[in-house]
Design an enzyme around this catalytic site. Structure first.
Site, PDB file in Angstrom:
ATOM      1  CB  CYS A   4      -0.923  -0.022   1.213  1.00  0.00           C
ATOM      2  SG  CYS A   4      -1.826   1.510   1.435  1.00  0.00           S
ATOM      3  CB  CYS A   7       0.925   1.190   4.387  1.00  0.00           C
ATOM      4  SG  CYS A   7      -0.711   0.819   5.072  1.00  0.00           S
ATOM      5  CG  ASP A  30      -2.855  14.911  -4.146  1.00  0.00           C
ATOM      6  OD1 ASP A  30      -3.778  14.156  -3.811  1.00  0.00           O
ATOM      7  OD2 ASP A  30      -2.245  14.806  -5.233  1.00  0.00           O
ATOM      8  CG  HIS A  46      -4.392  -0.711   4.991  1.00  0.00           C
ATOM      9  ND1 HIS A  46      -3.887  -0.055   3.883  1.00  0.00           N
ATOM     10  CD2 HIS A  46      -5.409  -1.492   4.545  1.00  0.00           C
ATOM     11  CE1 HIS A  46      -4.569  -0.451   2.819  1.00  0.00           C
ATOM     12  NE2 HIS A  46      -5.488  -1.316   3.191  1.00  0.00           N
ATOM     13  N   GLY A  93     -14.163   6.553  -7.945  1.00  0.00           N
ATOM     14  CA  GLY A  93     -12.893   6.979  -8.532  1.00  0.00           C
ATOM     15  C   GLY A  93     -11.708   6.883  -7.577  1.00  0.00           C
ATOM     16  CG  HIS A 100      -7.080   9.081   0.235  1.00  0.00           C
ATOM     17  ND1 HIS A 100      -7.102   7.766  -0.178  1.00  0.00           N
ATOM     18  CD2 HIS A 100      -7.389   9.828  -0.850  1.00  0.00           C
ATOM     19  CE1 HIS A 100      -7.406   7.729  -1.469  1.00  0.00           C
ATOM     20  NE2 HIS A 100      -7.596   8.961  -1.901  1.00  0.00           N
ATOM     21  CG  HIS A 102      -8.907  14.029  -1.954  1.00  0.00           C
ATOM     22  ND1 HIS A 102      -7.840  14.093  -2.824  1.00  0.00           N
ATOM     23  CD2 HIS A 102      -9.385  12.774  -2.067  1.00  0.00           C
ATOM     24  CE1 HIS A 102      -7.690  12.922  -3.446  1.00  0.00           C
ATOM     25  NE2 HIS A 102      -8.623  12.103  -3.002  1.00  0.00           N
TER      26      HIS A 102
HETATM   27  P1  AMP Z   1      -7.890   9.015  -4.999  1.00  0.00           P
HETATM   28  O1  AMP Z   1      -8.071   9.153  -6.469  1.00  0.00           O
HETATM   29  O2  AMP Z   1      -9.011   9.550  -4.185  1.00  0.00           O
HETATM   30  O3  AMP Z   1      -7.498   7.609  -4.611  1.00  0.00           O
HETATM   31  O4  AMP Z   1      -6.676   9.969  -4.631  1.00  0.00           O
HETATM   32  C1  AMP Z   1      -5.352   9.564  -4.566  1.00  0.00           C
HETATM   33  C2  AMP Z   1      -4.527  10.824  -4.484  1.00  0.00           C
HETATM   34  O5  AMP Z   1      -3.223  10.476  -4.065  1.00  0.00           O
HETATM   35  C3  AMP Z   1      -4.387  11.569  -5.818  1.00  0.00           C
HETATM   36  O6  AMP Z   1      -4.895  12.897  -5.667  1.00  0.00           O
HETATM   37  C4  AMP Z   1      -2.887  11.535  -6.075  1.00  0.00           C
HETATM   38  O7  AMP Z   1      -2.402  12.720  -6.674  1.00  0.00           O
HETATM   39  C5  AMP Z   1      -2.318  11.337  -4.681  1.00  0.00           C
HETATM   40  N1  AMP Z   1      -1.010  10.713  -4.622  1.00  0.00           N
HETATM   41  C6  AMP Z   1      -0.585   9.613  -5.287  1.00  0.00           C
HETATM   42  N2  AMP Z   1       0.679   9.313  -4.946  1.00  0.00           N
HETATM   43  C7  AMP Z   1       1.065  10.247  -4.033  1.00  0.00           C
HETATM   44  C8  AMP Z   1       2.271  10.482  -3.288  1.00  0.00           C
HETATM   45  N3  AMP Z   1       3.344   9.697  -3.426  1.00  0.00           N
HETATM   46  N4  AMP Z   1       2.305  11.551  -2.457  1.00  0.00           N
HETATM   47  C9  AMP Z   1       1.241  12.360  -2.328  1.00  0.00           C
HETATM   48  N5  AMP Z   1       0.074  12.177  -2.973  1.00  0.00           N
HETATM   49  C10 AMP Z   1      -0.013  11.140  -3.825  1.00  0.00           C
HETATM   50 ZN    ZN Z   2      -2.395   1.324   3.613  1.00  0.00          ZN
END
Ligand code: AMP
Ligand code: ZN
Length: 115
Positions: A4, A7, A30, A46, A93, A100, A102
């Site tokens: 993950c 994680c 992000d 997790h 999506g 998480h 946002h």
């Molecule tokens: P979701 O589409 O709701 O699963 O959002 C996942 C979010 O994680 C997206 O907005 C990505 O830009 C963000 N993301 C992916 N990898 C990383 C990372 N290494 N550090 C920070 N954000 C990330």
């Molecule tokens: Zn996790």
């Protein structure tokens, strides 16, 4: 969860730009911001999706909202406002399978789906 992404961020195996951390919660910027301020808030534990929140997680979920309020104050977007989004599962999506929240701030959001 070994594979993950979030994680791994919690464990420090992948770097992140941290905004807040305590024993239960981590918040970081992000990597691909959708708005001038785009912060992700996650439980360190997790939890795969919103569907997987258990009764025993209630306290941590409540705490996440208090942390969001604290971040909004500290980063100075409390008064202007912000949007909190949780994407859940395929239709929602959700790309990263670790729950998480946002936080989107720093501009007036026009693309409302409801309201
Ligand atoms: P979701 O589409 O709701 O699963 O959002 C996942 C979010 O994680 C997206 O907005 C990505 O830009 C963000 N993301 C992916 N990898 C990383 C990372 N290494 N550090 C920070 N954000 C990330
Ligand atoms: Zn996790």
């Amino acid at each position: 969860m070994e594979d993950c992404l979030f994680c791994k961020i919690v464990k420090g195996e992948i770097p992140s730009n941290k905004v807040y951390e305590d024993e239960d919660i981590l918040a970081f910027y992000d990597i691909n911001p959708a708005t001038p301020i785009h912060i992700l808030v996650i439980p360190k534990k997790h939890i795969t999706t919103h569907n997987d929140i258990k009764e025993e997680d209630s306290k941590i979920i409540g705490k996440i909202h208090m942390v969001i309020n604290k971040i909004a104050e500290e980063k100075d977007f409390k008064e202007k406002g912000y949007r909190i989004i949780i994407n859940c599962g395929e239709d929602g999506g959700q790309e990263v399978k670790h729950l998480h929240f946002h936080i989107l701030a720093g501009k007036k959001l026009g693309e409302k789906i409801i309201g």
